[in-house]
Structures are given as structure tokens and as C-alpha cells.
Design a protein around this motif. Structure first.
Motif, PDB file in Angstrom:
ATOM      1  N   ARG A  12     -15.614   0.423  -5.854  1.00  0.00           N
ATOM      2  CA  ARG A  12     -15.259   1.845  -6.010  1.00  0.00           C
ATOM      3  C   ARG A  12     -15.248   2.212  -7.483  1.00  0.00           C
ATOM      4  NH1 ARG A  12     -10.563   3.850  -2.289  1.00  0.00           N
ATOM      5  NH2 ARG A  12     -11.158   5.602  -3.557  1.00  0.00           N
ATOM      6  N   LYS A  13     -15.740   3.418  -7.780  1.00  0.00           N
ATOM      7  CA  LYS A  13     -15.702   3.972  -9.137  1.00  0.00           C
ATOM      8  C   LYS A  13     -14.679   5.084  -9.172  1.00  0.00           C
ATOM      9  CE  LYS A  13     -20.490   3.991  -9.879  1.00  0.00           C
ATOM     10  NZ  LYS A  13     -21.676   4.663 -10.348  1.00  0.00           N
ATOM     11  N   SER A  14     -14.096   5.293 -10.324  1.00  0.00           N
ATOM     12  CA  SER A  14     -13.181   6.401 -10.508  1.00  0.00           C
ATOM     13  C   SER A  14     -13.907   7.725 -10.315  1.00  0.00           C
ATOM     14  CB  SER A  14     -12.583   6.362 -11.915  1.00  0.00           C
ATOM     15  OG  SER A  14     -11.881   7.552 -12.174  1.00  0.00           O
ATOM     16  N   THR A  15     -13.227   8.693  -9.735  1.00  0.00           N
ATOM     17  CA  THR A  15     -13.808  10.020  -9.597  1.00  0.00           C
ATOM     18  C   THR A  15     -13.745  10.791 -10.910  1.00  0.00           C
ATOM     19  OG1 THR A  15     -11.685  10.895  -8.851  1.00  0.00           O
ATOM     20  CG2 THR A  15     -13.231  10.194  -7.152  1.00  0.00           C
ATOM     21  N   ASP A  21     -21.078   5.262 -17.864  1.00  0.00           N
ATOM     22  CA  ASP A  21     -20.159   4.256 -18.396  1.00  0.00           C
ATOM     23  C   ASP A  21     -18.955   4.101 -17.479  1.00  0.00           C
ATOM     24  OD1 ASP A  21     -21.752   3.830 -20.675  1.00  0.00           O
ATOM     25  OD2 ASP A  21     -20.947   5.648 -21.566  1.00  0.00           O
ATOM     26  N   CYS A  22     -19.078   3.241 -16.484  1.00  0.00           N
ATOM     27  CA  CYS A  22     -18.042   3.146 -15.461  1.00  0.00           C
ATOM     28  C   CYS A  22     -17.558   1.713 -15.273  1.00  0.00           C
ATOM     29  CB  CYS A  22     -18.585   3.617 -14.113  1.00  0.00           C
ATOM     30  SG  CYS A  22     -19.305   5.247 -14.158  1.00  0.00           S
ATOM     31  N   VAL A  23     -16.323   1.615 -14.879  1.00  0.00           N
ATOM     32  CA  VAL A  23     -15.766   0.354 -14.416  1.00  0.00           C
ATOM     33  C   VAL A  23     -15.580   0.507 -12.920  1.00  0.00           C
ATOM     34  CG1 VAL A  23     -13.748  -1.169 -14.474  1.00  0.00           C
ATOM     35  CG2 VAL A  23     -14.607  -0.146 -16.582  1.00  0.00           C
ATOM     36  N   GLU A  24     -15.989  -0.508 -12.167  1.00  0.00           N
ATOM     37  CA  GLU A  24     -15.825  -0.485 -10.721  1.00  0.00           C
ATOM     38  C   GLU A  24     -14.774  -1.501 -10.317  1.00  0.00           C
ATOM     39  OE1 GLU A  24     -20.203   0.715  -9.138  1.00  0.00           O
ATOM     40  OE2 GLU A  24     -19.916  -1.375  -9.683  1.00  0.00           O
ATOM     41  N   LEU A  25     -14.039  -1.181  -9.257  1.00  0.00           N
ATOM     42  CA  LEU A  25     -12.995  -2.065  -8.734  1.00  0.00           C
ATOM     43  C   LEU A  25     -13.264  -2.393  -7.277  1.00  0.00           C
ATOM     44  CD1 LEU A  25      -9.757  -0.363 -10.083  1.00  0.00           C
ATOM     45  CD2 LEU A  25     -10.695  -2.547 -10.814  1.00  0.00           C
ATOM     46  N   ALA A  26     -12.894  -3.595  -6.885  1.00  0.00           N
ATOM     47  CA  ALA A  26     -12.876  -4.012  -5.482  1.00  0.00           C
ATOM     48  C   ALA A  26     -11.592  -4.806  -5.286  1.00  0.00           C
ATOM     49  CB  ALA A  26     -14.093  -4.872  -5.156  1.00  0.00           C
ATOM     50  N   TRP A  27     -11.128  -4.894  -4.052  1.00  0.00           N
ATOM     51  CA  TRP A  27      -9.829  -5.517  -3.771  1.00  0.00           C
ATOM     52  C   TRP A  27      -9.956  -6.669  -2.774  1.00  0.00           C
ATOM     53  CZ3 TRP A  27      -6.427  -3.717  -7.125  1.00  0.00           C
ATOM     54  CH2 TRP A  27      -6.648  -2.455  -7.673  1.00  0.00           C
ATOM     55  N   ARG A  35     -15.846  -4.890 -12.566  1.00  0.00           N
ATOM     56  CA  ARG A  35     -17.166  -5.110 -13.157  1.00  0.00           C
ATOM     57  C   ARG A  35     -17.653  -3.820 -13.817  1.00  0.00           C
ATOM     58  NH1 ARG A  35     -21.229  -5.366  -7.931  1.00  0.00           N
ATOM     59  NH2 ARG A  35     -21.161  -3.137  -7.447  1.00  0.00           N
ATOM     60  N   ASP A  36     -18.633  -3.963 -14.678  1.00  0.00           N
ATOM     61  CA  ASP A  36     -19.312  -2.836 -15.303  1.00  0.00           C
ATOM     62  C   ASP A  36     -20.355  -2.336 -14.312  1.00  0.00           C
ATOM     63  OD1 ASP A  36     -21.121  -1.245 -16.780  1.00  0.00           O
ATOM     64  OD2 ASP A  36     -20.809  -2.417 -18.588  1.00  0.00           O
ATOM     65  N   SER A  37     -20.408  -1.035 -14.076  1.00  0.00           N
ATOM     66  CA  SER A  37     -21.345  -0.508 -13.087  1.00  0.00           C
ATOM     67  C   SER A  37     -22.807  -0.659 -13.503  1.00  0.00           C
ATOM     68  CB  SER A  37     -21.037   0.956 -12.782  1.00  0.00           C
ATOM     69  OG  SER A  37     -21.219   1.738 -13.936  1.00  0.00           O
ATOM     70  N   LYS A  38     -23.082  -0.736 -14.818  1.00  0.00           N
ATOM     71  CA  LYS A  38     -24.451  -0.888 -15.290  1.00  0.00           C
ATOM     72  C   LYS A  38     -24.891  -2.346 -15.307  1.00  0.00           C
ATOM     73  CE  LYS A  38     -23.786   0.901 -19.318  1.00  0.00           C
ATOM     74  NZ  LYS A  38     -22.360   0.794 -19.228  1.00  0.00           N
TER      75      LYS A  38
END
Length: 67
Positions: A12-15, A21-27, A35-38
Motif C-alpha cells: 500500500r502507498k500513502s494517499t 517518490d513513495c514508500v510502500e508498506l505491507a503487513w 520498500r521504495d516503490s521505484k
């Protein structure tokens, strides 16, 4: 930090972010993977409670520098 034990994660990425330039999270399994989305490798995995505490501090403005 460790490697996620789960095979397939839902990321998931922040809205509040743009598409670049995004950080993604998983649980996975009581942990928090980031992780870095790129550049999706490596994936960092932390204790879920520590990430939750970090998010609370970010939302409170604890890491904002001088304006």
C-alpha cells in the motif's frame, strides 16, 4: 530487520504521495515490510509495534525541521 516470511504481500502507498517518490508498506505476520516503490528491492522488515509508534510520531510533527 529481516526478510518477509510471507510469499505474496499486498503493498500500500500513502494517499498523500505523488506517483514517483513513495514508500510502500505491507503487513506480513505481525511485522511491517517497507520498500521504495521505484526500486522494490531490498524490502526492509520491522516489528509492527515500532512502525506504528513511528507513524504516530510522524503524524504529530516530531520530525519536522525548522520552517
Amino acid at each position: 530487520m529481516s526478510t518477509p516470511r510471507s510469499g505474496i504481500l499486498t503493498w500500500r502507498k500513502s494517499t498523500f504521495t505523488d506517483t514517483h517518490d513513495c514508500v510502500e508498506l505491507a503487513w506480513p505476520d505481525g511485522e511491517a515490510a517497507m520498500r521504495d516503490s521505484k526500486n522494490t528491492e531490498p524490502t526492509l522488515v520491522f516489528d509492527r509495534a515500532r512502525v506504528a509508534a513511528f507513524v504516530v510520531r510522524v503524524k504529530s510533527g516530531a520530525f519536522q525541521g525548522p520552517r
